[in-house]
Motif scaffolding. Structure first.
Motif, PDB file in Angstrom:
ATOM      1  N   GLY A  27       7.129   4.627  -3.725  1.00  0.00           N
ATOM      2  CA  GLY A  27       6.158   5.287  -3.063  1.00  0.00           C
ATOM      3  C   GLY A  27       5.656   6.535  -3.661  1.00  0.00           C
ATOM      4  N   SER A  28       6.380   7.428  -4.505  1.00  0.00           N
ATOM      5  CA  SER A  28       6.352   8.438  -5.139  1.00  0.00           C
ATOM      6  C   SER A  28       5.477   8.006  -6.311  1.00  0.00           C
ATOM      7  N   VAL A  29       5.639   7.019  -6.903  1.00  0.00           N
ATOM      8  CA  VAL A  29       4.746   6.629  -8.101  1.00  0.00           C
ATOM      9  C   VAL A  29       3.425   6.098  -7.755  1.00  0.00           C
ATOM     10  N   SER A  30       3.321   5.447  -6.475  1.00  0.00           N
ATOM     11  CA  SER A  30       2.132   4.768  -6.195  1.00  0.00           C
ATOM     12  C   SER A  30       0.991   5.698  -5.232  1.00  0.00           C
ATOM     13  N   TYR A  31       1.766   6.844  -4.553  1.00  0.00           N
ATOM     14  CA  TYR A  31       0.992   7.578  -3.545  1.00  0.00           C
ATOM     15  C   TYR A  31       1.046   8.923  -3.675  1.00  0.00           C
ATOM     16  N   ARG A  32      -0.007   9.782  -3.943  1.00  0.00           N
ATOM     17  CA  ARG A  32      -0.091  11.208  -4.251  1.00  0.00           C
ATOM     18  C   ARG A  32       0.447  11.837  -2.833  1.00  0.00           C
ATOM     19  N   GLY A  33       1.453  12.944  -3.133  1.00  0.00           N
ATOM     20  CA  GLY A  33       1.834  13.317  -1.922  1.00  0.00           C
ATOM     21  C   GLY A  33       3.083  12.773  -1.191  1.00  0.00           C
ATOM     22  N   PHE A  34       3.383  11.817  -1.681  1.00  0.00           N
ATOM     23  CA  PHE A  34       4.598  10.994  -1.143  1.00  0.00           C
ATOM     24  C   PHE A  34       6.023  11.593  -1.717  1.00  0.00           C
ATOM     25  N   PHE A  35       5.832  12.130  -2.797  1.00  0.00           N
ATOM     26  CA  PHE A  35       7.315  12.795  -3.465  1.00  0.00           C
ATOM     27  C   PHE A  35       7.491  14.118  -2.821  1.00  0.00           C
ATOM     28  N   SER A  36       7.948  14.316  -1.984  1.00  0.00           N
ATOM     29  CA  SER A  36       8.180  15.632  -1.139  1.00  0.00           C
ATOM     30  C   SER A  36       9.308  15.371  -0.188  1.00  0.00           C
ATOM     31  N   MET A  37      10.177  16.756  -0.021  1.00  0.00           N
ATOM     32  CA  MET A  37      11.052  16.634   0.748  1.00  0.00           C
ATOM     33  C   MET A  37      10.705  16.478   2.254  1.00  0.00           C
ATOM     34  N   GLY A 281      12.115   3.045   8.509  1.00  0.00           N
ATOM     35  CA  GLY A 281      11.156   4.307   8.261  1.00  0.00           C
ATOM     36  C   GLY A 281      10.294   4.371   7.208  1.00  0.00           C
ATOM     37  N   ILE A 282      10.711   4.454   6.104  1.00  0.00           N
ATOM     38  CA  ILE A 282      10.316   4.410   4.658  1.00  0.00           C
ATOM     39  C   ILE A 282       9.237   3.315   4.456  1.00  0.00           C
ATOM     40  N   MET A 283       9.637   2.128   5.023  1.00  0.00           N
ATOM     41  CA  MET A 283       8.602   0.978   4.835  1.00  0.00           C
ATOM     42  C   MET A 283       7.391   1.223   5.614  1.00  0.00           C
ATOM     43  N   GLN A 284       7.513   1.733   7.065  1.00  0.00           N
ATOM     44  CA  GLN A 284       6.464   2.257   7.904  1.00  0.00           C
ATOM     45  C   GLN A 284       5.721   3.471   7.155  1.00  0.00           C
ATOM     46  N   THR A 285       6.274   4.247   6.472  1.00  0.00           N
ATOM     47  CA  THR A 285       5.784   5.258   5.794  1.00  0.00           C
ATOM     48  C   THR A 285       4.643   4.767   4.796  1.00  0.00           C
ATOM     49  N   LEU A 286       5.340   3.826   3.935  1.00  0.00           N
ATOM     50  CA  LEU A 286       4.761   3.164   2.782  1.00  0.00           C
ATOM     51  C   LEU A 286       3.192   2.620   3.434  1.00  0.00           C
ATOM     52  N   GLY A 291      -2.776   2.537   4.129  1.00  0.00           N
ATOM     53  CA  GLY A 291      -3.882   2.824   4.908  1.00  0.00           C
ATOM     54  C   GLY A 291      -4.524   1.505   5.212  1.00  0.00           C
ATOM     55  N   ASP A 292      -4.692   0.468   4.887  1.00  0.00           N
ATOM     56  CA  ASP A 292      -5.449  -0.697   5.039  1.00  0.00           C
ATOM     57  C   ASP A 292      -4.541  -1.842   5.442  1.00  0.00           C
ATOM     58  N   LEU A 293      -3.175  -1.597   5.667  1.00  0.00           N
ATOM     59  CA  LEU A 293      -2.294  -2.579   6.213  1.00  0.00           C
ATOM     60  C   LEU A 293      -1.986  -2.249   7.816  1.00  0.00           C
ATOM     61  N   ASN A 294      -1.971  -3.608   8.252  1.00  0.00           N
ATOM     62  CA  ASN A 294      -1.548  -3.532   9.825  1.00  0.00           C
ATOM     63  C   ASN A 294      -0.004  -3.041  10.142  1.00  0.00           C
ATOM     64  N   SER A 295       0.338  -2.001  10.878  1.00  0.00           N
ATOM     65  CA  SER A 295       1.723  -1.566  11.026  1.00  0.00           C
ATOM     66  C   SER A 295       2.674  -2.862  11.246  1.00  0.00           C
TER      67      SER A 295
END
Length: 333
Positions: A27-37, A281-286, A291-295
């Motif tokens: 997630g950190s590599v793929s999405y901006r803002g994902f790599f954070s505490m 939880g992290i799969m839901q966050t990913l 953004g374009d995938l169904n939950s």
């Protein structure tokens, strides 16, 4: 020099931890803002009540049982809290004590039926789930808001750990319950009895362990924990409804299994359930960042992970059984 060997009972837990780390890195590599505490802490904030329930579910599964009533008990406990304060003018402390007492009694009755009346855990707790859901709608069929100042304060308070990283009071409750469960499972006679019963109940009886008392206590503790999770759920939702926490027991079971608890009993670590919840939880966050995938893709991913972990568990069990069979042969040779 001997090579480093890892005990097979640690492998599922280590796989779970590695999987969580891998998903976070991806997630950190793929999405901006994902790599954070704060992204990691949000997993705790949003799933604190599920973590609490998953801990009790893991202990029950380690014992060789299952509890399908925990989700319904969360709904019931939140409904009792909300209704007693809004319609009966209960003090929050009295409402909380009433909920914990009711849910503990609920768990005790289920444990008594399973232990002394020889009900199957699946059937007993399934009945408990239906009863708890029905009781919710007997109390009130509509959504009951919670406006009590204490609950409002608990819901809105944020604790700053560092700049840009905060947690809620619910996280503190969940971490405290985690510490208690680790102590119970690994440093008490009750915990050792739970593992022994899950490994082989008949052998545990022959060893003189209090099997019946331990099973009743375990289900009573599960009921108490579900009630506590319901209170934390109130902090999160600030309302109660009879259909809240639907199928949450399945999420708790999935978290326990993904966390390395064997469905056959006797093997597992309660902390693994926390990582199981974090993976869910992290799969839901990913999916949210995508953004374009169904939950609902989260459910599919969890189902896939469950299948993988059950296969891994089966392989480990077969290897353990094969070693037991081979030992006498090696001795004769």
């Amino acid at each position: 020099m001997k090579s480093l060997q890892i005990n097979s009972k640690f492998i599922p837990l280590l796989i779970t931890i590695a999987l969580f780390g891998g998903l976070f890195v991806a997630g950190s590599v793929s999405y901006r803002g994902f790599f954070s505490m704060q992204v990691v802490l949000n997993l705790l904030v949003d799933n604190s009540f599920l973590i609490i329930v998953a801990l009790s579910q893991a202990l029950i599964i380690i014992m060789g049982g299952i509890d399908l009533s925990c989700g319904a008990l969360i709904a019931l406990s939140s409904m009792v809290v909300a209704y007693s304060m809004s319609h009966l003018n209960f003090h929050p402390a009295l409402a909380i004590l009433a909920v914990l007492g009711v849910c503990s009694l609920f768990g005790f009755i289920q444990g008594w039926l399973i232990t002394y009346q020889k009900f199957q855990p699946f059937i007993s707790t399934l009945c408990g789930m239906f009863i708890a859901r029905g009781m919710c709608f007997m109390i009130n069929q509509d959504t009951v808001p919670i406006t009590d100042p204490f609950f409002m304060t608990m819901a809105t308070t944020r604790i700053k750990l560092m700049p840009g990283a905060v947690i809620s009071t619910s996280v503190l409750v969940a971490l405290a319950i985690l510490a208690i469960y680790i102590y119970i499972a690994h440093f008490t006679r009750f915990g050792r009895a739970v593992y022994a019963i899950g490994g082989n109940e008949q052998s545990a009886r022959l060893m003189g362990l209090p099997v019946d008392r331990t099973k009743v206590m375990a289900y009573t503790l599960s009921g108490f924990t579900s009630g506590l999770a319901g209170i934390v759920f109130c902090f999160y939702m600030l309302s109660a409804y009879g259909l809240n926490a639907m199928a949450l027991e399945m999420d708790a079971i999935a978290a326990a299994v993904i966390g390395g608890t064997l469905m056959t009993g006797g093997v597992g670590y309660v902390i693994g359930a926390v990582f199981g919840v974090m993976i869910e939880g992290i799969m839901q966050t990913l999916i949210t960042f995508q953004g374009d995938l169904n939950s609902w893709w989260t459910r599919i991913a969890i189902a896939f992970l469950l299948c993988v972990f059950i296969v891994v568990q089966r392989i480990l069990v077969l290897k353990r059984e094969s070693r037991k069979v081979m030992r006498p042969v090696e001795f004769l040779d």
